[in-house]
Scaffold this active site. Structure first.
Site, PDB file in Angstrom:
ATOM      1  N   CYS A 129       0.806  -1.219   0.000  1.00  0.00           N
ATOM      2  CA  CYS A 129       0.000   0.000   0.000  1.00  0.00           C
ATOM      3  C   CYS A 129       0.851   1.287   0.000  1.00  0.00           C
ATOM      4  CB  CYS A 129      -0.952   0.002   1.190  1.00  0.00           C
ATOM      5  SG  CYS A 129      -0.209  -0.599   2.714  1.00  0.00           S
ATOM      6  N   HIS A 131      -2.533   6.583   3.760  1.00  0.00           N
ATOM      7  CA  HIS A 131      -1.093   6.696   4.025  1.00  0.00           C
ATOM      8  C   HIS A 131      -0.573   7.992   3.389  1.00  0.00           C
ATOM      9  CE1 HIS A 131      -1.339   2.779   5.593  1.00  0.00           C
ATOM     10  NE2 HIS A 131      -0.731   2.073   4.666  1.00  0.00           N
TER      11      HIS A 131
HETATM   12  N1  LIG Z   1      -4.618  -3.512   5.182  1.00  0.00           N
HETATM   13  C1  LIG Z   1      -3.978  -2.937   4.162  1.00  0.00           C
HETATM   14  O1  LIG Z   1      -4.030  -1.707   3.979  1.00  0.00           O
HETATM   15  C2  LIG Z   1      -3.160  -3.760   3.209  1.00  0.00           C
HETATM   16  C3  LIG Z   1      -2.624  -3.111   2.118  1.00  0.00           C
HETATM   17  C4  LIG Z   1      -1.895  -3.835   1.180  1.00  0.00           C
HETATM   18  C5  LIG Z   1      -1.714  -5.187   1.369  1.00  0.00           C
HETATM   19  N2  LIG Z   1      -2.219  -5.814   2.450  1.00  0.00           N
HETATM   20  C6  LIG Z   1      -2.006  -7.260   2.576  1.00  0.00           C
HETATM   21  O2  LIG Z   1      -3.259  -7.948   2.379  1.00  0.00           O
HETATM   22  C7  LIG Z   1      -3.303  -9.115   3.177  1.00  0.00           C
HETATM   23  C8  LIG Z   1      -4.521  -9.088   4.088  1.00  0.00           C
HETATM   24  O3  LIG Z   1      -4.402  -7.982   4.970  1.00  0.00           O
HETATM   25  P1  LIG Z   1      -5.590  -7.546   5.951  1.00  0.00           P
HETATM   26  O4  LIG Z   1      -5.173  -6.212   6.447  1.00  0.00           O
HETATM   27  O5  LIG Z   1      -6.921  -7.685   5.300  1.00  0.00           O
HETATM   28  O6  LIG Z   1      -5.473  -8.677   7.127  1.00  0.00           O
HETATM   29  P2  LIG Z   1      -6.561  -9.136   8.204  1.00  0.00           P
HETATM   30  O7  LIG Z   1      -7.535  -8.048   8.483  1.00  0.00           O
HETATM   31  O8  LIG Z   1      -5.785  -9.688   9.341  1.00  0.00           O
HETATM   32  O9  LIG Z   1      -7.349 -10.340   7.452  1.00  0.00           O
HETATM   33  C9  LIG Z   1      -6.745 -11.600   7.213  1.00  0.00           C
HETATM   34  C10 LIG Z   1      -7.690 -12.533   6.463  1.00  0.00           C
HETATM   35  O10 LIG Z   1      -7.020 -13.785   6.220  1.00  0.00           O
HETATM   36  C11 LIG Z   1      -7.727 -14.856   6.855  1.00  0.00           C
HETATM   37  N3  LIG Z   1      -6.780 -15.820   7.428  1.00  0.00           N
HETATM   38  C12 LIG Z   1      -5.950 -15.629   8.492  1.00  0.00           C
HETATM   39  N4  LIG Z   1      -5.229 -16.768   8.711  1.00  0.00           N
HETATM   40  C13 LIG Z   1      -5.624 -17.656   7.788  1.00  0.00           C
HETATM   41  C14 LIG Z   1      -5.274 -19.023   7.519  1.00  0.00           C
HETATM   42  N5  LIG Z   1      -4.351 -19.666   8.231  1.00  0.00           N
HETATM   43  N6  LIG Z   1      -5.892 -19.659   6.484  1.00  0.00           N
HETATM   44  C15 LIG Z   1      -6.817 -19.007   5.732  1.00  0.00           C
HETATM   45  N7  LIG Z   1      -7.217 -17.728   5.954  1.00  0.00           N
HETATM   46  C16 LIG Z   1      -6.611 -17.060   6.962  1.00  0.00           C
HETATM   47  C17 LIG Z   1      -8.569 -14.213   7.951  1.00  0.00           C
HETATM   48  O11 LIG Z   1      -9.678 -15.059   8.218  1.00  0.00           O
HETATM   49  P3  LIG Z   1     -10.367 -15.164   9.700  1.00  0.00           P
HETATM   50  O12 LIG Z   1     -11.270 -13.985   9.850  1.00  0.00           O
HETATM   51  O13 LIG Z   1     -11.104 -16.459   9.639  1.00  0.00           O
HETATM   52  O14 LIG Z   1      -9.228 -15.175  10.699  1.00  0.00           O
HETATM   53  C18 LIG Z   1      -8.963 -12.893   7.240  1.00  0.00           C
HETATM   54  O15 LIG Z   1      -9.998 -13.147   6.338  1.00  0.00           O
HETATM   55  C19 LIG Z   1      -1.968  -9.172   3.958  1.00  0.00           C
HETATM   56  O16 LIG Z   1      -1.058  -9.989   3.276  1.00  0.00           O
HETATM   57  C20 LIG Z   1      -1.523  -7.720   3.950  1.00  0.00           C
HETATM   58  O17 LIG Z   1      -0.126  -7.591   4.092  1.00  0.00           O
HETATM   59  C21 LIG Z   1      -2.966  -5.142   3.379  1.00  0.00           C
END
Ligand SMILES: NC(=O)c1ccc[n+]([C@@H]2O[C@H](COP(=O)([O-])OP(=O)(O)OC[C@H]3O[C@@H](n4cnc5c(N)ncnc54)[C@H](OP(=O)(O)O)[C@@H]3O)[C@@H](O)[C@H]2O)c1
Length: 344
Positions: free
Chosen positions: A150, A242
């Site tokens: 991001c 950001h």
């Molecule tokens: N947030 C941002 O601004 C942003 C920006 C760019 C990239 N990213 C990237 O995008 C990805 C997701 O980020 P996020 O912020 O959305 O994270 P998050 O809010 O922690 O969500 C994680 C997701 O993955 C699932 N999950 C966790 N452990 C798992 C497992 N072992 N097997 C299958 N599913 C699993 C969770 O399901 P449950 O609800 O069942 O736990 C949830 O749906 C990350 O790699 C992050 O680095 C995020």
């Protein structure tokens, strides 16, 4: 007919944004949702703590969440959007590609792999054809395309706009919102009344991904751009958006007026989610600001401002909505590019 799509990690911060963007999308139809084993088998409304401003779409709320396994996703899904923790993405995304799914992913795993296109459509859409090399090398019927981190997405379009002046060195200091860490990422006790001057692994992502995005692809392999990028990353208690302070040294002198003009003139695309104006340049020296400007171009544009001369060349600030332009919207845009280029 709409392309049937699945969302991996559908309950998370990025997964919810993906659902918000995909539910009304005329080209895509949400057909599968996955999350961790603890959410699998349950209705989406019961396991997603919905935190997006718009209401949870009723048709999605009643869907059953599957385990994140290609065997649990219906074969008639053509495109997968992945927003899994990167360790999980690294383990399962190749299985989806092997089974023929085209995956547009946010997760950081494999972003720098030689045969994986890392794409911002307006900057390096031509890198998508690296998928031909990927399919040859890996023998996949499916494909894996990544969008950058991001914070990388926030400043690279502004560099692309200045590239004709010869980019030499770039210093970037980020001021990043808490949603970038995911819903369980930073506790309130850590972040309220505080700034955390460290985000694990983030600086390296900005320094390397930017050179891949600005690099050149000759149809067979990709060469990283020579620009030297140094980053310093900070987490602050804003919710979304950001903000970044940028210092750029260029081979050819560039005045603040020329820089503003180059950014304003940098073209957008005609994909469905493209903003009309990719980089909105503010004249007021105290803009952009996260609360006021994160929704420029429906969250898909980059806001820039404070352009001035400095001891280290040109200085300016830029801003993007991290879960829209920086994550879910970036993946959807890559999905639209895959569709336009006949990969689905
Ligand atoms: N947030 C941002 O601004 C942003 C920006 C760019 C990239 N990213 C990237 O995008 C990805 C997701 O980020 P996020 O912020 O959305 O994270 P998050 O809010 O922690 O969500 C994680 C997701 O993955 C699932 N999950 C966790 N452990 C798992 C497992 N072992 N097997 C299958 N599913 C699993 C969770 O399901 P449950 O609800 O069942 O736990 C949830 O749906 C990350 O790699 C992050 O680095 C995020």
């Amino acid at each position: 007919m709409a392309v049937r799509v699945g969302v991996l990690g559908a309950t998370g911060a990025v997964g919810q944004r993906l659902i918000e963007l995909l539910d009304p999308h005329p080209d895509f139809e949400i057909a599968a949702l996955t999350a961790s084993d603890s959410s699998a088998g349950k209705q989406y409304r019961d396991v997603a703590k919905w935190r997006v401003d718009s209401p949870i779409p009723e048709d999605v709320a009643g869907m059953t969440v599957s385990a994140t396994d290609p065997d649990e996703v219906s074969d008639d899904v053509d495109l997968i959007f992945s927003s899994l923790p990167s360790s999980v993405g690294a383990a399962v995304e190749p299985d989806f590609c092997e089974q023929g799914y085209v995956v547009s992913s946010n997760s950081s795993n494999a972003r720098m792999a030689d045969d994986v296109p890392l794409v911002i459509p307006e900057v390096n859409g031509d890198h998508l054809d690296l998928l031909e090399v990927q399919r040859d090398e890996r023998g996949w019927d499916g494909a894996l395309v990544k969008n950058p981190n991001c914070s990388t997405i926030t400043f690279v379009p502004t560099l692309a706009a200045l590239a004709e002046y010869g980019l030499e060195t770039v210093h970037v200091a980020t001021i990043q919102a808490v949603s970038g860490a995911g819903y369980d990422g930073v506790s309130s006790m850590e972040i309220i009344d505080n700034v955390i001057p460290y985000i694990g692994g983030e600086e390296e992502k900005l320094e390397t991904e930017s050179r891949k995005l600005l690099g050149s692809f000759d149809g067979a392999s990709l060469e990283l751009d020579d620009v030297e990028v140094g980053a310093s990353c900070n987490r602050v208690p804003t919710i979304d958006g950001h903000l970044e302070n940028i210092f750029v040294e260029t081979t050819e002198d560039i005045s603040p007026e020329e820089a503003a003009e180059a950014m304003r003139a940098y073209p957008s695309l005609s994909l469905r989610s493209s903003p009309d104006q990719l980089i909105e340049v503010f004249d007021a020296p105290d803009r952009p600001q996260p609360r006021l400007d994160r929704h420029v171009g429906n969250g898909m544009a980059i806001a820039a401002g404070g352009i001035r001369e400095s001891t280290f060349g040109l200085q300016y600030n830029c801003l993007a909505h991290n879960t829209i332009r920086g994550a879910a919207g970036a993946s959807v845009l890559n999905g639209e590019l895959l569709l336009e280029n006949g990969y689905l």
